[in-house]
Design a protein around this motif. Structure first.
Motif, short mmCIF file in Angstrom:
data_model
loop_
_atom_site.label_atom_id
_atom_site.label_comp_id
_atom_site.label_asym_id
_atom_site.label_seq_id
_atom_site.Cartn_x
_atom_site.Cartn_y
_atom_site.Cartn_z
N GLY A 9 -21.01 -75.42 23.37
CA GLY A 9 -19.99 -74.57 24.00
C GLY A 9 -18.79 -75.35 24.49
O GLY A 9 -17.74 -74.76 24.77
N PHE A 10 -18.90 -76.70 24.60
CA PHE A 10 -17.75 -77.53 24.95
C PHE A 10 -16.80 -77.72 23.77
O PHE A 10 -15.66 -78.12 23.96
N ALA B 226 -20.13 -88.27 22.49
CA ALA B 226 -19.18 -88.15 23.60
C ALA B 226 -19.62 -87.01 24.50
O ALA B 226 -20.06 -85.95 24.03
N ASP B 227 -19.52 -87.19 25.81
CA ASP B 227 -19.95 -86.16 26.74
C ASP B 227 -19.10 -84.90 26.67
O ASP B 227 -19.59 -83.80 26.92
N SER B 228 -17.83 -85.04 26.32
CA SER B 228 -16.92 -83.89 26.29
C SER B 228 -15.77 -84.21 25.35
O SER B 228 -15.54 -85.38 25.00
N PRO B 229 -14.99 -83.21 24.95
CA PRO B 229 -13.83 -83.47 24.10
C PRO B 229 -12.84 -84.45 24.73
O PRO B 229 -12.21 -85.24 24.02
N ALA B 230 -12.70 -84.43 26.06
CA ALA B 230 -11.76 -85.33 26.72
C ALA B 230 -12.13 -86.79 26.51
O ALA B 230 -11.26 -87.67 26.54
N GLN B 231 -13.42 -87.07 26.27
CA GLN B 231 -13.89 -88.45 26.08
C GLN B 231 -14.04 -88.82 24.61
O GLN B 231 -14.48 -89.94 24.31
N ALA B 232 -13.71 -87.91 23.72
CA ALA B 232 -13.87 -88.17 22.28
C ALA B 232 -12.69 -88.97 21.76
O ALA B 232 -11.56 -88.45 21.66
N ASP C 139 -7.22 -86.66 18.72
CA ASP C 139 -5.94 -87.06 19.30
C ASP C 139 -5.53 -86.06 20.38
O ASP C 139 -6.19 -85.04 20.60
N ASP C 140 -4.45 -86.35 21.08
CA ASP C 140 -4.03 -85.52 22.21
C ASP C 140 -3.71 -84.10 21.78
O ASP C 140 -4.01 -83.13 22.51
N HIS C 141 -3.10 -83.93 20.62
CA HIS C 141 -2.77 -82.59 20.14
C HIS C 141 -4.04 -81.78 19.89
O HIS C 141 -4.12 -80.60 20.25
N GLU C 142 -5.03 -82.42 19.29
CA GLU C 142 -6.29 -81.73 19.00
C GLU C 142 -7.03 -81.37 20.28
O GLU C 142 -7.61 -80.27 20.40
#
Length: 433
Positions: A139-140, A208-214, A218-221
């Motif tokens: 769900g993340f 990765a625990d979350s998309p922010a840590q992936a 990239d920043d746009h994605e």
């Protein structure tokens, strides 16, 4: 407007490069991990064909051992998922995989009824939270309108492990029996348990625990994904776990899942025994034939889940296959002794029940959000897995008492039909754009 299916009205965008990229990065690893989890959970069905004589366990004791796994799982599942929401997915999954892999390997040292039951219980305790944790984790990465297909890919591990595990397990049991002073079933537990321990280290280094840590986004994605998930979160209900505990729809989902899991897992645990009862004597043949229902299940899961995503409908895509599974199980119950017909009926039943299972989890995942999603998914799974605890025990006792598979299979018919009817009656009031 209210949408009773629990999904949005926007069609699947299969060409979306972001979600293809996410799927390539996450799903293969998660699928492999869950395949070994499912294999370590159900390979007892093949081990039984040798170990029941070696350690002198009855059908009823085997049924209790098969089911007691779920008792340990249920007791620790909700705490595990609530802890996951606090400490992160990676550390939680690594801890689970290390402990369950070591326990599964230790099954090779079972020598009596007590050690058999204790290790099966501990296997459930240590695996608790893995599947619902990953369901929560997905769900993340995907908005609710796209969840059915990636969730199905993850859940393919169930039939995949049974399809591959049958031939592999029986090959190990026959080919290595007596090697190094170990029996075939001891080699099976060793060779199928160790890979889970090794995979835990892969998960620690990759997930990765979350998309922010992936680092591979990239920043746009990351911004695009955050926008999609924000829109999806506004369509969900219940943001605190205490609200889930008072929600009758959650318990309706849980009871329906209880009946579905009871029918599914009883077949998983008893299929090798049913095949032997239909006159199949060779362990290798039992392994090969046991793969047939699960090959069909993989096809059914993919077809039904993709259709569910395409049409934006969940409820009937889960309920109808569950009912069809029950009807096919009824044919299997009354075709004992007729191997071709019995195997065909069991194949249809397994394919339909797994298809219902795959789509089912898109409903609570779309309905719940926040801490309610972590705890609510675990609560539904915990209550549902009690079906996996009770149905193998019931089948074992009925077979010991009657000498026949028919009464137990008829109980499964009732559970699968009740599951389909229950799911059909649940309408989740999810607000959509």
């Amino acid at each position: 407007m209210d949408h009773p299916t629990g999904v949005g009205d926007r069609p699947i965008t299969r060409q979306d490069g972001l979600y293809r990229k996410i799927s390539r990065k996450l799903l293969p690893l998660l699928l492999v991990c869950y395949t070994f989890a499912a294999l370590d959970r159900v390979n007892i069905g093949f081990a039984k064909l040798q170990m029941s004589e070696d350690i002198a366990i009855s059908e009823a004791v085997y049924g209790l051992g098969a089911g007691i796994f779920f008792l340990g799982y249920v007791l620790f599942e909700v705490p595990s998922n609530l802890l996951l929401a606090r400490i992160g997915t990676r550390r939680t999954i690594v801890r689970i995989m290390l402990l369950w892999g070591l326990t599964s390997t230790t099954m090779m040292f079972v020598h009596d009824t007590t050690s058999f039951l204790i290790l099966r219980f501990l296997l459930g305790v240590f695996e608790a939270g893995f599947a619902p944790g990953i369901i929560f984790y997905l769900g993340f990465w995907y908005p609710s309108r796209l969840l059915a297909t990636p969730m199905t890919v993850f859940m393919l591990a169930g039939p995949l492990s049974a399809m591959v595990g049958g031939p592999v397990s029986t090959w190990i049991m026959t080919g290595l029996d007596g090697a190094g002073g170990l029996t075939g079933w001891q080699w099976m537990f060793l060779l199928e348990g160790v890979p889970t321990v090794l995979l835990a280290f892969v998960v620690y280094g990759v997930l990765a625990d979350s998309p922010a840590q992936a680092r591979w986004l990239d920043d746009h994605e990351k911004a695009q994904l955050a926008r999609d998930l924000t829109v999806g979160s506004k369509a969900r209900s219940k943001h605190e776990f205490r609200q889930v505990l008072r929600d009758p729809r959650v318990y309706g989902l849980a009871v329906s899942y209880f009946c579905l899991i009871g029918g599914m897992y009883a077949v998983i645990f008893w299929l090798p025994t049913i095949l032997v009862g239909n006159g199949v004597e060779s362990l290798t043949t039992v392994g090969l034939l046991s793969a047939v229902p699960y090959a069909a299940a993989i096809v059914a899961m993919l077809v039904v889940s993709r259709r569910s995503d395409r049409l934006g409908e969940r409820r009937l895509h889960s309920a109808v296959p569950a009912v069809l599974s029950g009807l096919a199980m009824a044919v299997a119950a009354f075709s004992t002794g007729n191997l071709p017909l019995s195997l065909l009926a069991l194949t249809v039943s397994a394919a339909c029940s797994w298809a219902a299972y795959a789509v089912f989890w898109s409903m609570p995942s779309a309905y719940l959000s926040g801490t309610a999603a972590a705890g609510g998914i675990a609560l539904i799974n915990s209550i549902g897995l009690l079906g996996g605890f009770l149905s193998p025990i019931l089948l074992g006792r009925l077979k010991d008492g009657t000498g026949s598979d028919v009464p137990g299979l008829l109980v499964l018919v009732g559970m699968l039909l009740a599951s389909g009817i229950g799911i059909a009656l649940i309408r989740l009031p999810v607000r959509t754009r």
